[in-house]
Design a protein around this motif. Sequence first.
Motif, PDB file in Angstrom:
ATOM      1  N   LEU A 185       0.815  -1.214   0.000  1.00 15.67           N
ATOM      2  CA  LEU A 185       0.000   0.000   0.000  1.00 15.67           C
ATOM      3  C   LEU A 185       0.850   1.265   0.000  1.00 15.67           C
ATOM      4  N   THR A 186       2.114   1.140   0.367  1.00 17.90           N
ATOM      5  CA  THR A 186       3.014   2.296   0.385  1.00 17.90           C
ATOM      6  C   THR A 186       3.731   2.461  -0.950  1.00 17.90           C
ATOM      7  N   LYS A 187       4.210   1.348  -1.514  1.00 19.62           N
ATOM      8  CA  LYS A 187       4.985   1.428  -2.754  1.00 19.62           C
ATOM      9  C   LYS A 187       4.106   1.504  -4.007  1.00 19.62           C
ATOM     10  N   HIS A 188       2.934   0.904  -3.954  1.00 14.50           N
ATOM     11  CA  HIS A 188       2.009   0.894  -5.094  1.00 14.50           C
ATOM     12  C   HIS A 188       2.648   0.297  -6.351  1.00 14.50           C
ATOM     13  N   ASP A 189       3.549  -0.661  -6.196  1.00 12.75           N
ATOM     14  CA  ASP A 189       4.191  -1.242  -7.381  1.00 12.75           C
ATOM     15  C   ASP A 189       3.852  -2.720  -7.567  1.00 12.75           C
ATOM     16  N   GLU A 190       2.884  -3.217  -6.784  1.00 13.87           N
ATOM     17  CA  GLU A 190       2.388  -4.574  -6.967  1.00 13.87           C
ATOM     18  C   GLU A 190       0.885  -4.578  -6.729  1.00 13.87           C
ATOM     19  N   GLY A 191       0.255  -5.648  -7.178  1.00 12.25           N
ATOM     20  CA  GLY A 191      -1.188  -5.714  -7.075  1.00 12.25           C
ATOM     21  C   GLY A 191      -1.672  -6.028  -5.675  1.00 12.25           C
ATOM     22  N   THR A 192      -2.813  -5.463  -5.328  1.00 12.27           N
ATOM     23  CA  THR A 192      -3.492  -5.843  -4.095  1.00 12.27           C
ATOM     24  C   THR A 192      -4.806  -6.548  -4.404  1.00 12.27           C
ATOM     25  N   THR A 193      -5.090  -6.731  -5.679  1.00 12.29           N
ATOM     26  CA  THR A 193      -6.215  -7.559  -6.098  1.00 12.29           C
ATOM     27  C   THR A 193      -5.840  -8.291  -7.364  1.00 12.29           C
ATOM     28  N   GLN A 194      -6.513  -9.391  -7.601  1.00 12.27           N
ATOM     29  CA  GLN A 194      -6.434 -10.089  -8.879  1.00 12.27           C
ATOM     30  C   GLN A 194      -7.774  -9.905  -9.584  1.00 12.27           C
ATOM     31  N   TYR A 195      -7.763  -9.245 -10.729  1.00 16.98           N
ATOM     32  CA  TYR A 195      -8.951  -9.173 -11.566  1.00 16.98           C
ATOM     33  C   TYR A 195      -8.908 -10.322 -12.564  1.00 16.98           C
ATOM     34  N   MET A 196     -10.070 -10.862 -12.901  1.00 16.66           N
ATOM     35  CA  MET A 196     -10.144 -11.917 -13.902  1.00 16.66           C
ATOM     36  C   MET A 196     -11.509 -11.877 -14.569  1.00 16.66           C
ATOM     37  N   ILE A 197     -11.611 -12.591 -15.686  1.00 16.26           N
ATOM     38  CA  ILE A 197     -12.835 -12.593 -16.481  1.00 16.26           C
ATOM     39  C   ILE A 197     -13.412 -14.001 -16.534  1.00 16.26           C
ATOM     40  N   LEU A 198     -14.731 -14.077 -16.506  1.00 20.45           N
ATOM     41  CA  LEU A 198     -15.456 -15.318 -16.737  1.00 20.45           C
ATOM     42  C   LEU A 198     -16.527 -15.020 -17.782  1.00 20.45           C
TER      43      LEU A 198
END
Length: 609
Positions: free
Chosen positions: A411-424
């Motif tokens: 949450l500090t660096k903002h350089d990796e995901g904190t959620t996985q989005y996907m499609i169905l």
Amino acid sequence: MANEQVFDYIIVGGGTAGLVLANRLSEDPNVAVAVVEAGGDSSSDPRVMTPGMYGALLGTELDFGFATVPQERLNGRRIGHTQGKMLGGSSSINLQAIVPFSASDANAWEEIGNHGWNWANMRPYLEKPFSLALPNDETSEHFHLAWAEKDTQVLKGPVKSSWRDSLKSPIGKAWVETFEALGHPLTASPFTGHSTGAYNGPSAVHPETWTRNSSNTAYYQPVASRENLKGITNATVERIVLEKSLADGQPRAVGVQYSDNGETITLRAKKEVVLCAGVFNSPKLLELSGIGDPDVLQRHGIEVLVANKFVGTNLQDHLLCPMSFEAVEDVPTIDDILRGDQNALKNAMELYQTQGTGLFGSSGVTSFAYVPSTDFIANPADGKILLDSISNDKSTHPLDQARQKVLQTLLTKHDEGTTQYMILAMQSSVDGRDTIPDLTKPRDVLDGNYISIISALSHPLSSGSSHIASTNVNDKPIIDHNYMSHPADLEILARHVRYIETIVSTPPFSTLLKPGGRRGNASQFLDGDLEKAKHLVRSGTSSNWHSCGTCAMAPKEKGGVVDEELKVHGVHGLRIVDASIFPLEPQSNLMTLVYAAAERAADIIKGVA
């Protein structure tokens, strides 16, 4: 193997990890290995081997069919959790998605005190299980697969994987280009350990046979005829046989006991017993064998042989929340099949049988994206409030602080995901219901075709437990994930769910949807309202079937059940190798990490890691 009841190694559970170990440990012809699996060999079952038929397995005899107790913060709903009951375990029942774990996931394990469990050491084991086969140039360009070209040269493992949709569905292409338009292009191959953005990923589907590739087909079947490897199926292990050690008084695992048609059979282990029974059954077997929290064991009249209050705790999972949007007519989805359209079913099956493509040629979940919490980038003040709330949180489990540290960094660096989005490519709506499969009840299917976008919380702070319900091995454990018990989980997931409305309103993805079209239900019309998003999370979330952590790898004083060599604390000759050892939930699907951990575990056991 003069006496078939005596082996060097006994592996309990022929699932994803167990069959990797069965293969690797039996490479030495002088070592006798037995693997004991509660289910059978279902590799000839079309429901298992046809990639798009996984839904027909849920709630059947091939599914352990676990479920939580009512979850207070999910409006009292019970959440189902699928786990494969057959050779290959969950690699024989899952959606086949190959989603690599991140470098930060691995490095966080070492920081807890697990020496050697870091990205540098784990990356070769990520590369060892899988091979990738790119589609033709036209399809590769359509799905933006340039990132994978180098990986196909490096990854040459037994799990054959591919990109199956040669129909060039517009969904995957629009997915990548929409995230690029939103400022989230794919920054690197997901196999590099550090990337954000959207991509179309491979599936564990053989590029030539068009069938599921599981640990059964990739690791076990090619070596099942080895004279030093014995597979025992349809056998439920009841307990681990422990004997007191004369040297230090600590017990030693010397075998396992199971029943066959009413007869009790004991297998003896000259070297080790290795539990690979999974996140719910591994702690269950420990407790039935007298290893665990004294309060739990004594409640059921079980003699405490090894006291460890952390057995069965630290349970984590990825909660997912879908939103369904009505698609324009020419976008292919599986809604017609869900409605029982026999012509659609026939056409899809013919396409699969002749070309290996279409709706049955893929799980349908192949498009992913990892993005940081955009709300907190745009509104730093909100992010600071959340960070402060995490910092001031009082820990209840020794691993809570490690979880909090990982999330605070993200949450500090903002350089990796904190959620996985996907499609169905189908409609998906829980709408306040339990999510336990019940094949006797008809499915509510709306008119029209839909695309569902799902957001799954990558690094939950909430944790729960899984403990025995009785001394009967056939009774399912009492599972309580304690979902959303940490308020930060709701705050983060609700914001990501709200962001779905931004995704679908952005071209080119917006062109796939009907203007003003219907949604899965009325609660999915958020209109940017955060409170509505929180309501949807409470009423519309389900499990991603990514539970882990109940036999955590960590020093005992930090909440551990196994040490860095996967040996159970306080017991000789007993290790655990499955998702239960993961001390922290990784951002990814669990399959890649289970394969990698099992490959490294084999080398540790053989003394070469």
